[in-house]
Design an enzyme around this catalytic site. Structure first.
Site, PDB file in Angstrom:
ATOM      1  N   GLY A   1     -20.207  25.034  30.370  1.00  0.00           N
ATOM      2  CA  GLY A   1     -19.116  24.203  31.504  1.00  0.00           C
ATOM      3  C   GLY A   1     -17.688  24.335  30.927  1.00  0.00           C
ATOM      4  O   GLY A   1     -16.647  24.295  32.129  1.00  0.00           O
ATOM      5  N   SER A   2     -17.452  24.352  29.409  1.00  0.00           N
ATOM      6  CA  SER A   2     -15.800  24.732  29.565  1.00  0.00           C
ATOM      7  C   SER A   2     -15.214  26.095  30.079  1.00  0.00           C
ATOM      8  O   SER A   2     -14.540  26.614  30.518  1.00  0.00           O
ATOM      9  CB  SER A   2     -15.746  24.195  27.831  1.00  0.00           C
ATOM     10  OG  SER A   2     -16.049  22.886  27.652  1.00  0.00           O
TER      11      SER A   2
ATOM     12  N   LYS B   1     -19.412  30.397  22.747  1.00  0.00           N
ATOM     13  CA  LYS B   1     -18.773  29.930  21.443  1.00  0.00           C
ATOM     14  C   LYS B   1     -19.694  29.710  21.165  1.00  0.00           C
ATOM     15  O   LYS B   1     -20.700  29.115  21.060  1.00  0.00           O
ATOM     16  CB  LYS B   1     -17.473  29.495  21.569  1.00  0.00           C
ATOM     17  CG  LYS B   1     -17.258  27.703  22.168  1.00  0.00           C
ATOM     18  CD  LYS B   1     -18.017  27.552  21.407  1.00  0.00           C
ATOM     19  CE  LYS B   1     -18.331  25.957  21.762  1.00  0.00           C
ATOM     20  NZ  LYS B   1     -18.659  25.576  20.789  1.00  0.00           N
TER      21      LYS B   1
ATOM     22  N   VAL C   1     -26.782  26.021  29.097  1.00  0.00           N
ATOM     23  CA  VAL C   1     -26.517  24.930  29.808  1.00  0.00           C
ATOM     24  C   VAL C   1     -26.638  23.431  28.579  1.00  0.00           C
ATOM     25  O   VAL C   1     -27.747  23.430  28.093  1.00  0.00           O
ATOM     26  CB  VAL C   1     -26.889  24.105  31.029  1.00  0.00           C
ATOM     27  CG1 VAL C   1     -26.288  23.108  31.748  1.00  0.00           C
ATOM     28  CG2 VAL C   1     -27.232  25.829  32.156  1.00  0.00           C
ATOM     29  N   ALA C   2     -25.920  23.089  28.898  1.00  0.00           N
ATOM     30  CA  ALA C   2     -25.548  21.643  27.498  1.00  0.00           C
ATOM     31  C   ALA C   2     -26.557  21.719  25.647  1.00  0.00           C
ATOM     32  O   ALA C   2     -26.755  21.622  25.925  1.00  0.00           O
ATOM     33  CB  ALA C   2     -26.242  20.527  28.005  1.00  0.00           C
ATOM     34  N   GLY C   3     -25.961  23.116  25.934  1.00  0.00           N
ATOM     35  CA  GLY C   3     -26.528  24.701  24.864  1.00  0.00           C
ATOM     36  C   GLY C   3     -25.663  24.153  23.546  1.00  0.00           C
ATOM     37  O   GLY C   3     -25.734  24.787  22.372  1.00  0.00           O
ATOM     38  N   GLY C   4     -24.114  23.610  23.633  1.00  0.00           N
ATOM     39  CA  GLY C   4     -23.514  23.570  22.333  1.00  0.00           C
ATOM     40  C   GLY C   4     -22.268  24.797  22.373  1.00  0.00           C
ATOM     41  O   GLY C   4     -21.976  25.327  21.389  1.00  0.00           O
ATOM     42  N   MET C   5     -22.544  25.492  23.284  1.00  0.00           N
ATOM     43  CA  MET C   5     -22.007  27.081  23.693  1.00  0.00           C
ATOM     44  C   MET C   5     -20.909  26.866  24.711  1.00  0.00           C
ATOM     45  O   MET C   5     -20.208  28.012  24.840  1.00  0.00           O
ATOM     46  CB  MET C   5     -22.892  28.542  23.481  1.00  0.00           C
ATOM     47  CG  MET C   5     -24.362  27.920  22.481  1.00  0.00           C
ATOM     48  SD  MET C   5     -25.586  29.632  22.363  1.00  0.00           S
ATOM     49  CE  MET C   5     -23.910  30.605  22.321  1.00  0.00           C
ATOM     50  N   ALA C   6     -20.657  25.831  24.961  1.00  0.00           N
ATOM     51  CA  ALA C   6     -18.961  25.739  25.908  1.00  0.00           C
ATOM     52  C   ALA C   6     -19.138  26.592  27.413  1.00  0.00           C
ATOM     53  O   ALA C   6     -18.118  26.699  27.944  1.00  0.00           O
ATOM     54  CB  ALA C   6     -17.708  25.948  25.059  1.00  0.00           C
TER      55      ALA C   6
ATOM     56  N   ASP D   1     -12.613  22.339  24.334  1.00  0.00           N
ATOM     57  CA  ASP D   1     -13.313  23.933  23.305  1.00  0.00           C
ATOM     58  C   ASP D   1     -12.249  24.591  25.226  1.00  0.00           C
ATOM     59  O   ASP D   1     -12.204  25.789  24.722  1.00  0.00           O
ATOM     60  CB  ASP D   1     -14.615  24.109  24.495  1.00  0.00           C
ATOM     61  CG  ASP D   1     -15.171  23.155  23.303  1.00  0.00           C
ATOM     62  OD1 ASP D   1     -14.810  23.162  22.469  1.00  0.00           O
ATOM     63  OD2 ASP D   1     -16.214  23.151  23.126  1.00  0.00           O
TER      64      ASP D   1
END
Ligand code: C5P
Length: 309
Positions: free
Chosen positions: A112-113, A16, A105-110, A146
């Site tokens: 992991g969520s 996202k 990964v850990a990019g602010g694009m969710a 998220d």
């Protein structure tokens, strides 16, 4: 009618961008009240959940170009999702979760969520639970702010911690160019930084931007570009000053809007069409300030089953 129990279910789930992310003051539970407008975009992880031959508990395997740095232990949000589902619905834990990653990964694009949302849906199908959307949402909200949005995808407004989701009407397709960073940013660190930057200031409660919602309704990409706003952007740039240079390149090359995605460090540029996306990709790549550039469009649907076997 024969009833065949599946052995594996594959779910495709998007990442996202936040078109708006307004952050209120820190609350007593340590979280911040937010109002956010999410758009699911066409970068997808494929999550396969299958039954193992022996019951060794839940195990995680990661593949794909972006697999590096993704935990395969109980801290992975897909693992947490599986554990919560097993506890809530008394499921066997002989599960293998295979995640093919294309969301940064850990990019602010969710990313992991997204994998957590996919795991919930996959287990619903694997064990033919037939869960109602609200049941999946309540598990999702326990995992992260998220996760509920990624079950439904599309365009939605998130309130509370971001987990109280109502879908929003949006017309048209929006084209994005995404500048990825090889090193992620920690979401709690970015929220801590916004608190530090705002120390001593009166922070108003967040509100949805009606101008943005109207622009989405009328497929006005120029107005959407102007309305993009993320309160976490200053905090992400403070922790990672190079992000400012990347945002400048986008402005210079005529993007309709430039924004740090969520807590960063991915920078998202909204452009008019696919040709503009290609032009900006070339400009960003040759600027030398960015490692990886990719393209995506949105909105796209949330987690969905693509294969049962
Ligand atoms: O909900 P999630 O686990 O994704 O949040 C990660 C961290 O981000 C939280 O532990 C909290 O520090 C911060 N956060 C916040 N306010 C929100 C969402 C997240 O402070 N609304």
């Amino acid at each position: 009618m024969s009833h065949i129990v599946p052995n594996a279910v594959v779910v495709r789930v998007p990442g996202k961008v936040n078109l708006q992310l307004s952050v209120g003051p820190k609350e007593s539970d340590g979280y911040h009240g937010v109002v956010t407008v999410f758009q699911a975009i066409s970068l997808f992880d494929d999550v396969t959940v299958s039954r193992a031959d022996v019951d060794d508990g839940i195990s995680i395997a990661i593949s794909g170009d972006l697999a590096h740095g993704v935990p395969t232990d109980e801290t992975n949000l897909a693992f947490i999702a599986a554990k919560l589902m097993c506890q809530a619905y008394d499921l066997p834990t002989d599960l293998v979760i295979d995640i093919k990653k294309s969301i940064p990964v850990a990019g602010g694009m969710a990313g992991g969520s997204a994998d957590a949302a996919a795991t919930i849906l996959a287990l619903d199908h694997l064990f033919t639970l037939g869960l109602a959307r609200e049941d999946m949402h309540s598990i999702a909200a326990k995992i992260g702010s998220d996760v509920p949005f990624l079950l439904g995808g599309g365009t939605a407004v998130g309130r509370g911690h971001g987990d109280e989701v109502t879908s929003a009407l949006s017309r048209g397709t929006y084209h994005w160019v995404l500048a990825l960073s090889s090193v992620g940013l920690s979401t709690p660190a970015v929220f801590n930084e916004i608190d530090r930057l705002r120390e001593g200031l009166d922070v108003a409660p967040p509100h949805a931007n009606e101008y943005l919602l109207q622009a989405l309704l009328t497929a006005d990409a120029v107005a959407v570009g102007k309305a993009l706003a993320n309160d976490l952007q200053a905090a992400a740039c403070s922790l990672r000053p190079a992000l400012r240079l990347i945002l400048d390149v986008g402005h210079e090359y005529g993007a309709l809007g430039c924004i740090v995605s969520g807590s960063g460090p991915t920078v998202a540029f909204l452009v008019a069409d696919e040709d503009a996306a290609l032009d900006l990709t070339v400009a960003l790549t040759s600027s030398g300030v960015i490692g990886t550039v990719t393209r995506a469009s949105g909105p796209v649907p949330g987690a969905r089953v693509i294969e049962v076997r």
